[in-house]
Design an enzyme around this catalytic site. Sequence first.
Site: not given
Length: 249
Positions: A144, A158
């Site tokens: 990501s 995250y």
Amino acid sequence: MGTSNIADKVVVITGASSGLGESTARLLATNGAKVVLGARRKDRIDEVVKDITAKGGSALGFKTDVTKRGDVEALVRGAMDKHGRIDVIVNNSGIMPIAPMAALKVEEWERMIDVNIKGLLYGVAAVLPIMQKQKQGHIINIASVGGFKVFAPGGTVYSATKFAVYAVTEGLRLEHKADNIRCTIISPGAVATELPESSSEEATRENLREFYKMAIPADSIARAIAYAIEQPAEVEIDEIVIRPTAQDF
């Protein structure tokens, strides 16, 4: 797209029941790859496999919870039993429950670690001995943009899991060059998938839905993955970052 290096490749994909995993499976199968798909939602996997095969493609599906090492090993074993080799694994499974650290969503932290880090490592552990024996292979890990810039407030844990994906991928590259194993990290920004719905708080989900109005189609990431796969064996695409033009983060 130069399909000659995609045709007939055996590609294992986790998290393949929707989103970019499904899009990647469909694109690669259209270009002649033999896809082996894993996800928790077996009914959805079965639908994807049925559709791909109805269009002349090659696909197998397995119920796979990446937090269970045995499930991931069964997925890889199924690919080997059918095809006798594995050319590529796309470790795609991931979740993104967003909440500030002070909310102490410890169970969500643990779930992210289990899926985003341990699940990916189980995929690596399952295919690495096979690829070493073959003296060729390609490990593609989905990270990501949160893997090189901390998404905070809300996405601290995250981001930590995606920083770990980056470290694992780079470490694999350094350790297994001699085995002719290529390693690629794909770092998407906002992509139109179910990922924003991972959060347990409705207010957070609403904020993410608003943010994700700029999201690019999952096919955009699928094409990036296909681009990395289709390169000649001596060419390794180490990293691709892909986000909406409008996205700052």
